[in-house]
Design a protein around this motif. Sequence first.
Motif, PDB file in Angstrom:
ATOM      1  N   TYR A 130       1.232  -1.282   0.292  1.00 44.90           N
ATOM      2  CA  TYR A 130      -0.302  -0.109   0.287  1.00 44.90           C
ATOM      3  C   TYR A 130       1.580   1.261  -0.446  1.00 44.90           C
TER       4      TYR A 130
ATOM      5  N   LYS B  40       0.367   5.368   0.571  1.00 45.73           N
ATOM      6  CA  LYS B  40      -1.356   6.005   1.857  1.00 45.73           C
ATOM      7  C   LYS B  40       0.087   7.028   2.046  1.00 45.73           C
TER       8      LYS B  40
ATOM      9  N   PRO C  71      -3.433   8.804   8.383  1.00 43.20           N
ATOM     10  CA  PRO C  71      -3.570   8.033   7.175  1.00 43.20           C
ATOM     11  C   PRO C  71      -4.194   8.480   6.200  1.00 43.20           C
TER      12      PRO C  71
ATOM     13  N   THR D  90      -5.345   6.318  -0.107  1.00 40.21           N
ATOM     14  CA  THR D  90      -4.432   5.211  -0.173  1.00 40.21           C
ATOM     15  C   THR D  90      -4.530   6.052  -2.005  1.00 40.21           C
TER      16      THR D  90
ATOM     17  N   LYS E 232      -2.205   0.101  -4.642  1.00 38.45           N
ATOM     18  CA  LYS E 232      -2.133  -0.601  -3.898  1.00 38.45           C
ATOM     19  C   LYS E 232      -1.820  -2.013  -5.196  1.00 38.45           C
TER      20      LYS E 232
END
Length: 63
Positions: A29, A31, A38, A41, A44
């Motif tokens: 991931y 991020k 966080p 995202t 991925k």
Amino acid sequence: MKIIKVKRITKQEKYYSSAMGILNSKVTYIKKYVLGFPTKTLYKYRETYYGEVKDCEDCNLFI
């Protein structure tokens, strides 16, 4: 202290492939963090059984 930071985190996850069934794979991931929390995202991806790197939208992930 930076206000905006981008981190890369790798986890082991199960996913389902119609050709091979349920497999374990490393999922990475990327991020975006704002003030240490966080927020989003960005990307991925995962490494396949054959060593290729693919986007995770190509498979169904179990969570």
